[in-house]
Each structure stands twice: as C-alpha cells, then as structure tokens.
Design a protein around this motif. Sequence first.
Motif, PDB file in Angstrom:
ATOM      1  N   SER A  19     -35.612  48.588 123.040  1.00 14.76           N
ATOM      2  CA  SER A  19     -36.438  47.429 123.382  1.00 14.76           C
ATOM      3  C   SER A  19     -36.103  46.160 122.606  1.00 14.76           C
ATOM      4  O   SER A  19     -36.765  45.143 122.787  1.00 14.76           O
ATOM      5  N   PHE A  20     -35.086  46.169 121.748  1.00 10.79           N
ATOM      6  CA  PHE A  20     -34.786  44.974 120.971  1.00 10.79           C
ATOM      7  C   PHE A  20     -34.155  43.898 121.852  1.00 10.79           C
ATOM      8  O   PHE A  20     -33.599  44.186 122.910  1.00 10.79           O
ATOM      9  N   HIS A  21     -34.244  42.652 121.363  1.00 10.00           N
ATOM     10  CA  HIS A  21     -33.634  41.531 122.084  1.00 10.00           C
ATOM     11  C   HIS A  21     -32.173  41.416 121.654  1.00 10.00           C
ATOM     12  O   HIS A  21     -31.874  41.191 120.487  1.00 10.00           O
ATOM     13  N   ARG A  22     -31.258  41.576 122.570  1.00  6.39           N
ATOM     14  CA  ARG A  22     -29.828  41.575 122.233  1.00  6.39           C
ATOM     15  C   ARG A  22     -29.398  40.189 121.736  1.00  6.39           C
ATOM     16  O   ARG A  22     -29.703  39.175 122.351  1.00  6.39           O
ATOM     17  N   PRO A  23     -28.687  40.164 120.604  1.00  8.87           N
ATOM     18  CA  PRO A  23     -28.299  38.876 120.022  1.00  8.87           C
ATOM     19  C   PRO A  23     -27.254  38.153 120.855  1.00  8.87           C
ATOM     20  O   PRO A  23     -26.494  38.766 121.601  1.00  8.87           O
ATOM     21  N   ASP A  24     -27.249  36.848 120.709  1.00 14.10           N
ATOM     22  CA  ASP A  24     -26.257  36.003 121.366  1.00 14.10           C
ATOM     23  C   ASP A  24     -25.076  35.856 120.419  1.00 14.10           C
ATOM     24  O   ASP A  24     -25.076  35.028 119.508  1.00 14.10           O
ATOM     25  N   GLY A  25     -24.049  36.672 120.592  1.00 13.29           N
ATOM     26  CA  GLY A  25     -22.891  36.654 119.706  1.00 13.29           C
ATOM     27  C   GLY A  25     -22.996  37.697 118.612  1.00 13.29           C
ATOM     28  O   GLY A  25     -23.876  38.566 118.628  1.00 13.29           O
ATOM     29  N   ASP A  26     -22.097  37.606 117.641  1.00 12.70           N
ATOM     30  CA  ASP A  26     -22.055  38.568 116.546  1.00 12.70           C
ATOM     31  C   ASP A  26     -23.289  38.439 115.665  1.00 12.70           C
ATOM     32  O   ASP A  26     -23.751  37.325 115.371  1.00 12.70           O
ATOM     33  N   PHE A  27     -23.795  39.589 115.236  1.00 11.75           N
ATOM     34  CA  PHE A  27     -24.982  39.605 114.386  1.00 11.75           C
ATOM     35  C   PHE A  27     -24.552  39.956 112.967  1.00 11.75           C
ATOM     36  O   PHE A  27     -23.889  40.974 112.745  1.00 11.75           O
TER      37      PHE A  27
END
Length: 259
Positions: A19-27
């Motif tokens: 359910s996490f919000h997928r990051p925009d780019g590398d985390f």
Amino acid sequence: MIHNEFDPERKAIINPEDSFHRPDGDFPEICVGIFSKPIMEWLLEKYGGTEISHFGCCIGAVPVYKVSAFGTEAAVFMPFVGGPGAASTMEESIPMGGRYYVYFGAAGVLQKGISHGRLLLPTAAVRDEGLSYHYLPAAEEVELDPRDVQACREAMDGLGVSFAEGKTWTTDAFYRETRAKTARRREQGCVSVEMECASLAAVARFRGVHFAEFFYATDTVDDAGWDSGVLHEKGAGLEEVCFRVAVETGKRMRAARSE
C-alpha cells in the motif's frame, strides 16, 4: 495481558509493501525524520529538495523530499507525532528503499543537570507505549542497536557536539507523567521522555533496518513539576547541528555495513 500476545508472523492482513506510495525516481537509503516544522522549513529553504513521495493520511499527505547535503542524498520528512504515526513513516518508506533511519526532535529531560538545548542520545527505550508490543515480545525496554548508537555517537563527537546519553522513556500519555512514574523512570536510568523512540526501535528491529535517534532537550519533568523551558522554540538555533548530525549518522551507519 494483551501485551503478551505478540505474534511473530511476518505477513499481516494489511502490509506496507502492498500500500505504499511508489517514489518518483530513486529513493535514498538514508532517511531523516524531523519532528519540527520550523526545522523542516529551514532545511528546505537552505538546501532545497525535490518531493519524491508522500505518506498518505486522512489529515493530509505528508511529503517526502530528496535532499542533497554533506556529500550524500537523504530522504527527509516530518513524521507524525506519537509511536503509531511515526512508525508508519518507517514502515511505508522501507518498501520505497529506506535502510538507514535517523529521527530527531524535542524531548523532556528528567534531570535538572541537563541544560535545555543540549543533545541527548538514547541507548535504550522504556516501552511505556503500545505499538512496540506488536513487533517484539513483551519486555520493559528495547535496546537500540549498539552499532547504530555508536554511529550517532561518533557523528556528534566528530562534529564537536556536546551531548548526554542514557535510556529514554517513551510514553503514549504526556498528560499522565506523574511524579511517581517519573521517579521510577529515573531509577531505571532514563534521562529523557518522549513519545516515539521505543516504537521506532521495535519496527526497525522487526524489519531488519538500521535506526538511531537523538533529541534536543527542551523542557524538564521532575519532582518539582514541569519547567517548559524552550519547548516553544521548536528547535530554533539547532537546525544546522541537528541536520548535520542526522546525515552524518546515516552515512556512518551505511559505511559500517559496507565494510
């Protein structure tokens, strides 16, 4: 007692990786949680930052920023106050890629000899909250990983920062910090009182990530009552030193695991 019902099953009905919000780019692997809006605003103004993700909540989304500072990148965010909310920021950012966590914010001190504004390094947390009992078997305390505590200790020493260390008292109920309880916590070796450390340490151990925390002393709770001290200042004047210590701690934790 319900606190004795720890279930070691790794898979729950609702899981953060689903359910996490997928990051925009590398985390970034280094994550810094800041319990202070003024410090966060100062940081973004000085170092900038790109919003790469967020934590969802009914009171509004909490942004996660990628910040470049001191030779590395860090994911920086403001956790929710209290064990469950703060722990959710760790839980949801682990699937994004977080591995090395450093949180900092205000804490009350239990000893008059510790001046307001001084940094405090917890080595263990008394579990006077509820969330940790869902991640670890029942016990009075949870020890922070000594290697991660050492990384924070070395970061402070390397930067010439004065600090005190000892156990911390994590409580859900700051309006129930009675004189008897405060005296008992001092007997256990606690130098500070706050609301998140035991919860975060339990999640970190259960999930296998690295975690350190430090505080800046803002007020005093002792037999004489409560001295609100500099609590109202919300970390003013400590912005640079706290952020530098946090990032350097994360770098040292990461370097120790790559040796």
